[in-house]
Design a protein around this motif. Structure first.
Motif, PDB file in Angstrom:
ATOM      1  N   ARG A 264       0.856  -1.185   0.000  1.00  0.00           N
ATOM      2  CA  ARG A 264       0.000   0.000   0.000  1.00  0.00           C
ATOM      3  C   ARG A 264       0.895   1.239   0.000  1.00  0.00           C
ATOM      4  N   ASN A 265       0.725   2.081  -0.999  1.00  0.00           N
ATOM      5  CA  ASN A 265       1.451   3.350  -1.103  1.00  0.00           C
ATOM      6  C   ASN A 265       2.971   3.153  -1.029  1.00  0.00           C
ATOM      7  N   SER A 266       3.463   2.143  -1.731  1.00  0.00           N
ATOM      8  CA  SER A 266       4.902   1.831  -1.706  1.00  0.00           C
ATOM      9  C   SER A 266       5.463   1.749  -3.115  1.00  0.00           C
ATOM     10  N   GLY A 267       5.084   2.696  -3.973  1.00  0.00           N
ATOM     11  CA  GLY A 267       5.548   2.675  -5.354  1.00  0.00           C
ATOM     12  C   GLY A 267       7.053   2.788  -5.463  1.00  0.00           C
ATOM     13  N   GLY A 268       7.667   3.659  -4.672  1.00  0.00           N
ATOM     14  CA  GLY A 268       9.113   3.806  -4.712  1.00  0.00           C
ATOM     15  C   GLY A 268       9.842   2.541  -4.304  1.00  0.00           C
ATOM     16  N   ALA A 269       9.310   1.852  -3.281  1.00  0.00           N
ATOM     17  CA  ALA A 269       9.930   0.597  -2.845  1.00  0.00           C
ATOM     18  C   ALA A 269       9.840  -0.466  -3.928  1.00  0.00           C
ATOM     19  N   LEU A 270       8.737  -0.492  -4.674  1.00  0.00           N
ATOM     20  CA  LEU A 270       8.589  -1.459  -5.762  1.00  0.00           C
ATOM     21  C   LEU A 270       9.588  -1.185  -6.882  1.00  0.00           C
ATOM     22  N   VAL A 271       9.772   0.089  -7.227  1.00  0.00           N
ATOM     23  CA  VAL A 271      10.734   0.447  -8.278  1.00  0.00           C
ATOM     24  C   VAL A 271      12.136  -0.016  -7.891  1.00  0.00           C
ATOM     25  N   GLU A 272      12.495   0.147  -6.624  1.00  0.00           N
ATOM     26  CA  GLU A 272      13.809  -0.289  -6.155  1.00  0.00           C
ATOM     27  C   GLU A 272      13.916  -1.810  -6.109  1.00  0.00           C
TER      28      GLU A 272
ATOM     29  N   ASP B 291      -2.353  -4.409  -4.865  1.00  0.00           N
ATOM     30  CA  ASP B 291      -2.416  -3.048  -4.347  1.00  0.00           C
ATOM     31  C   ASP B 291      -3.629  -2.887  -3.445  1.00  0.00           C
ATOM     32  N   ASP B 292      -3.370  -2.609  -2.183  1.00  0.00           N
ATOM     33  CA  ASP B 292      -4.441  -2.501  -1.192  1.00  0.00           C
ATOM     34  C   ASP B 292      -4.972  -1.067  -1.145  1.00  0.00           C
ATOM     35  N   ALA B 293      -5.634  -0.655  -2.252  1.00  0.00           N
ATOM     36  CA  ALA B 293      -6.298   0.657  -2.347  1.00  0.00           C
ATOM     37  C   ALA B 293      -5.335   1.809  -2.057  1.00  0.00           C
TER      38      ALA B 293
ATOM     39  N   SER C  96      -1.001   8.073  -7.212  1.00  0.00           N
ATOM     40  CA  SER C  96       0.390   8.135  -7.652  1.00  0.00           C
ATOM     41  C   SER C  96       1.043   6.752  -7.618  1.00  0.00           C
ATOM     42  N   THR C  97       0.718   5.960  -6.608  1.00  0.00           N
ATOM     43  CA  THR C  97       1.265   4.603  -6.526  1.00  0.00           C
ATOM     44  C   THR C  97       0.692   3.724  -7.633  1.00  0.00           C
ATOM     45  N   VAL C  98      -0.591   3.874  -7.901  1.00  0.00           N
ATOM     46  CA  VAL C  98      -1.219   3.102  -8.974  1.00  0.00           C
ATOM     47  C   VAL C  98      -0.564   3.428 -10.310  1.00  0.00           C
ATOM     48  N   GLU C  99      -0.275   4.681 -10.547  1.00  0.00           N
ATOM     49  CA  GLU C  99       0.385   5.076 -11.790  1.00  0.00           C
ATOM     50  C   GLU C  99       1.770   4.457 -11.896  1.00  0.00           C
ATOM     51  N   THR C 100       2.503   4.428 -10.787  1.00  0.00           N
ATOM     52  CA  THR C 100       3.832   3.803 -10.776  1.00  0.00           C
ATOM     53  C   THR C 100       3.739   2.322 -11.114  1.00  0.00           C
ATOM     54  N   ILE C 101       2.760   1.642 -10.542  1.00  0.00           N
ATOM     55  CA  ILE C 101       2.595   0.207 -10.805  1.00  0.00           C
ATOM     56  C   ILE C 101       2.235  -0.027 -12.266  1.00  0.00           C
ATOM     57  N   GLU C 102       1.385   0.798 -12.814  1.00  0.00           N
ATOM     58  CA  GLU C 102       1.021   0.657 -14.227  1.00  0.00           C
ATOM     59  C   GLU C 102       2.234   0.835 -15.130  1.00  0.00           C
ATOM     60  N   ASN C 103       3.094   1.788 -14.811  1.00  0.00           N
ATOM     61  CA  ASN C 103       4.324   1.975 -15.590  1.00  0.00           C
ATOM     62  C   ASN C 103       5.239   0.761 -15.491  1.00  0.00           C
ATOM     63  N   LEU C 104       5.335   0.188 -14.304  1.00  0.00           N
ATOM     64  CA  LEU C 104       6.162  -1.013 -14.130  1.00  0.00           C
ATOM     65  C   LEU C 104       5.614  -2.177 -14.948  1.00  0.00           C
ATOM     66  N   CYS C 105       4.295  -2.322 -14.993  1.00  0.00           N
ATOM     67  CA  CYS C 105       3.682  -3.411 -15.764  1.00  0.00           C
ATOM     68  C   CYS C 105       3.987  -3.277 -17.253  1.00  0.00           C
ATOM     69  N   ARG C 106       4.066  -2.046 -17.736  1.00  0.00           N
ATOM     70  CA  ARG C 106       4.389  -1.845 -19.149  1.00  0.00           C
ATOM     71  C   ARG C 106       5.844  -2.197 -19.451  1.00  0.00           C
TER      72      ARG C 106
ATOM     73  N   ALA D 229      -0.650  -6.944 -12.015  1.00  0.00           N
ATOM     74  CA  ALA D 229      -1.071  -6.185 -10.840  1.00  0.00           C
ATOM     75  C   ALA D 229      -2.580  -6.184 -10.738  1.00  0.00           C
ATOM     76  N   ILE D 230      -3.061  -6.266  -9.510  1.00  0.00           N
ATOM     77  CA  ILE D 230      -4.493  -6.111  -9.255  1.00  0.00           C
ATOM     78  C   ILE D 230      -4.655  -5.041  -8.181  1.00  0.00           C
ATOM     79  N   ARG D 231      -5.712  -4.262  -8.309  1.00  0.00           N
ATOM     80  CA  ARG D 231      -5.984  -3.199  -7.338  1.00  0.00           C
ATOM     81  C   ARG D 231      -7.283  -3.500  -6.618  1.00  0.00           C
ATOM     82  N   LEU D 232      -7.214  -3.580  -5.313  1.00  0.00           N
ATOM     83  CA  LEU D 232      -8.408  -3.827  -4.510  1.00  0.00           C
ATOM     84  C   LEU D 232      -9.194  -2.531  -4.369  1.00  0.00           C
ATOM     85  N   ASP D 233     -10.521  -2.622  -4.463  1.00  0.00           N
ATOM     86  CA  ASP D 233     -11.338  -1.407  -4.464  1.00  0.00           C
ATOM     87  C   ASP D 233     -11.494  -0.797  -3.085  1.00  0.00           C
TER      88      ASP D 233
END
Length: 254
Positions: A11-19, A41-43, A47-57, A64-68
């Motif tokens: 959750r809200n850890s886009g930077g950690a995922l990139v690393e 992704d736990d909701a 900004s984190t969702v956008e980072t994950i989408e970029n990583l998937c590309r 990736a799945i995003r919980l509502d």
């Protein structure tokens, strides 16, 4: 279909995922087995969702799945298991607090257990406290796992796919797996608290109510056993008709 599914709940850890991604992928490539990476992704924030989408590309094996809505650690684990397809499952958190080079050790340890939970070193000053905290779990669940809150483990898919994990019950995952007749073991691991993500995903403080629910579920659970009946030899068509006629006659006589 991949052989290994790596599940990362965050959750809200886009930077950690990139690393984490380059190091994780390098270690998985070295295993010489097909793999997929699933980020749950736990909701998080947009900004984190956008980072994950970029990583998937950029990373083909990444899904990736995003919980509502927020469901916590237990719900994220269940969601990741549900969408995974590999025969071997590996769970870890976002970031490098659990160095990825240890994945091979966890997978190798599956020769000793269907679920292999990482065991972080406990400081000598906290060992007595840890032992006291473990006592209720050991007495009620007959399961003495030293580090049930560790978010780094591997498992055979069949040991987890139908294992219940109620909300807030992540610490009792080992007990739920064991109640279904699967083997649970531990493996020492390295842990770097300084590399943990800014917002760790967890189930909050342990609750006595969750422990009571885990005890009740383990007491009430029954894993059915079965054996397939041995079939008779194939009969010729005319004998098969006579066979069923005899069966009907015997039922009428009864």
């Amino acid at each position: 279909m991949p052989e290994i599914s790596v599940i990362i709940s965050q959750r809200n850890s886009g930077g950690a995922l990139v690393e984490q991604m380059p190091v994780l992928i390098a270690q998985l490539d070295a295993l010489d087995q097909s793999f997929e990476i699933i980020v749950v992704d736990d909701a998080s924030r947009a900004s984190t969702v956008e980072t994950i989408e970029n990583l998937c590309r950029q990373i083909p094996p990444l899904r990736a799945i995003r919980l509502d809505r927020r469901v916590g650690l237990s719900g994220s684990v269940v969601a990741g298991i549900r969408v995974s397809t590999g025969d071997k499952l590996v769970f870890t958190s976002a970031g490098l607090e659990y160095p990825p080079h240890q994945i091979k050790d966890l997978l190798d340890a599956q020769s000793r257990g269907d679920l292999v939970i990482g065991r972080r070193a406990t400081p000598s000053s906290a060992r007595w406290l840890n032992r006291i905290v473990r006592t209720p779990r050991r007495m009620l669940l007959n399961m003495d796992i030293h580090d049930p809150g560790c978010q780094f483990w591997s498992a055979r898919r069949e040991a987890l796919v139908n294992t219940p994990l109620p909300r807030g019950s992540y610490q009792y995952l080992a007990a739920f797996v064991a109640m279904r007749g699967y083997r649970v073991t531990e493996s020492p691991i390295q842990y770097d608290a300084l590399a943990a993500p800014d917002e760790s995903l967890d189930d909050g403080w342990p609750s006595p109510l969750n422990l009571a629910c885990a005890w009740w579920l383990c007491r009430r659970w029954q894993e059915p056993s079965y054996a397939e009946l041995r079939r008779t030899e194939n009969l010729l068509p005319e004998l098969r008709v006579a066979f069923f006629d005899d069966m009907r006659d015997s039922k009428r006589a009864g």
